[in-house]
Write an enzyme that holds these catalytic residues in place. Structure first.
Site, PDB file in Angstrom:
ATOM      1  N   HIS A 180       0.956  -1.336   0.242  1.00 20.62           N
ATOM      2  CA  HIS A 180      -0.042  -0.253   0.044  1.00 20.62           C
ATOM      3  C   HIS A 180       0.909   1.122  -0.072  1.00 20.62           C
ATOM      4  CE1 HIS A 180      -3.154   2.758   0.963  1.00 20.62           C
ATOM      5  NE2 HIS A 180      -2.370   3.393   2.040  1.00 20.62           N
TER       6      HIS A 180
ATOM      7  N   CYS B  97      -4.286   2.039  -4.938  1.00 20.10           N
ATOM      8  CA  CYS B  97      -3.480   3.135  -4.390  1.00 20.10           C
ATOM      9  C   CYS B  97      -2.126   3.604  -4.792  1.00 20.10           C
ATOM     10  CB  CYS B  97      -3.197   2.816  -2.742  1.00 20.10           C
ATOM     11  SG  CYS B  97      -2.235   1.161  -2.493  1.00 20.10           S
TER      12      CYS B  97
END
Length: 220
Positions: free
Chosen positions: A71, A144
């Site tokens: 992430h 992301c």
């Protein structure tokens, strides 16, 4: 005509003039006429996906092949911004730097310096919020990391490191490891930081399309 760039959209009308001038705040308010904004650091924060130790172990193995399940979030002007799935409204959110709920911080990458003022950066974020609704999230193609790459580019910087994004390319080569990653359950829940409906740098200039429902988030 094709899709206009984020920078063009943020600039607004003809000649690069904004459609509506936001009040000058922060560093921009103290600048003398004709003075350029000071360069501000932009930092990419990288996390192991989720909190499961198995993911950290998998990333240690995949790291040897220049990939991993990560992430990412972009820090600028003291706030970290990223993108996630939501059933309605924008998927863009902010959190304290290096403290994204639901993930395990791994490392940071200095992306360089932007000359955008805080108000200009907020206008870029406002445009991205419209272009990145939560329902358009895709675990491999529009996640992301893809958002962080576009945000950094819009701030005048280069792309984020390829090793944070190339899991899709190598997923077929590491099928079992990838299945283990995407099968790891985790939930951000009420700990997820959406700060009400505000997505600005605390200046009140940019607002979310809709309030967060604090729903459990899928893998991203």
């Amino acid at each position: 005509r094709g899709r206009r760039s984020v920078t063009h959209e943020a600039a607004g009308g003809k000649g690069g003039e904004p459609r509506s001038r936001a009040p000058k705040m922060g560093a921009e308010a103290s600048m003398a006429p004709g003075e350029e904004a000071r360069p501000v650091p932009v930092i990419l924060h990288v996390y192991d996906l989720g909190k499961n130790p198995e993911v950290q172990a998998i990333n240690s193995v995949l790291g040897a092949f220049g990939t991993g399940a990560f992430h990412c979030g972009v820090e600028v002007y003291g706030h970290e911004f990223s993108f996630n799935y939501k059933t309605e409204g924008s998927g863009v959110f902010k959190c304290p730097p290096r403290q994204c709920p639901g993930h395990t911080y791994r490392t940071s990458v200095n992306m360089g310096f932007t000359t955008f003022s805080s108000a200009q950066a907020e206008r870029v974020l406002y445009v991205l919020m419209q272009q990145w609704p939560g329902t358009c999230y895709h675990i491999l193609n529009r996640n992301c990391c893809a958002f962080c790459d576009e945000f950094c580019t819009a701030l005048g910087l280069g792309p984020i490191p390829q090793w944070t994004r190339n899991l899709a390319k190598t997923a077929s080569q590491f099928g079992s490891a990838y299945d283990a990653v995407v099968g790891v359950p985790f939930s951000v829940g009420a700990a997820f930081v959406a700060v009400g409906d505000s997505i600005s740098f605390g200046l009140g200039c940019v607002r979310q399309v809709s309030k967060s429902h604090h729903e459990p988030l899928p893998m991203y």
